[in-house]
Design a protein around this motif. Structure first.
Motif: not given
Length: 186
Positions: A26-35, A38-45
């Motif tokens: 969840a933290l990775i998804i939130v940080l990625d969406l704020v930054g 990148d959909l690859a990061v969201v899919a991996a998380a």
């Protein structure tokens, strides 16, 4: 005929690691969406969180409706608890019925505990409790059905093993793997 009891045994794996995996994902998804998102990061998380769930939190052992139930990562096995002949917990939970062995990683002993098992340590632990409870349920089910232990009737019950697949978790894993590959490739 009397209703068979239901009893679930908690997994001996660390559920804390499963919950921590969700928090990290969840933290990775939130940080990625704020930054920038990148959909690859969201899919991996999301894939990481799903795999944490099916590997750490989903596996469990229980007795329900007259069956020994073994939840695995992507499937569930059910066999009549009255067919169970032996139960041992070493590095994995193992039950034998009709000459076949059924294994679950949900309940286990530490490597040290598995090696010391031969001593039958007088200090009771959770693995001993699970062994005793499943054997108790098996004996109780045989008594209710009037089936003698180690009989042909008991062995015949072992033919009624059912496996069902956890299609939602399989599908979700497949979708997330495909999404990850597609987003990385693009």
């Amino acid at each position: 005929m009397a209703e068979q009891p239901t009893e679930w045994f908690r997994g001996t794996g660390s559920w804390v690691w499963g919950i921590l995996a969700f928090v990290v994902a969840a933290l990775i998804i939130v940080l990625d969406l704020v930054g920038g998102g990148d959909l690859a990061v969201v899919a991996a998380a999301l894939l990481f969180a799903l795999l944490a769930y099916v590997a750490v939190l989903r596996p469990r052992v229980g007795v329900q409706g007259g069956d020994l139930v073994l939840h695995h990562m992507y499937s569930t096995q059910r066999l009549p608890v009255a067919a169970v002949e032996t139960v041992t917990v070493r590095r994995t939970f193992q039950a034998t019925a009709g000459g076949r062995r059924y294994v679950s990683a949900a309940v286990s002993r530490s490597m040290r505990g598995a090696l010391r098992r031969g001593d039958r340590d007088p200090v009771r632990n959770y693995a001993d409790f699970v062994e005793d409870r499943v054997l108790h349920h098996a004996a109780e089910a045989r008594d209710l059905a009037g089936i003698p232990a180690r009989s042909d009737q008991q062995r015949a019950l072992a033919d009624d093993v059912r496996r069902t697949w956890a299609w939602p978790w399989l599908a979700a894993t497949g979708v997330l793997v495909v999404a990850l590959v597609v987003t990385i490739a693009s």
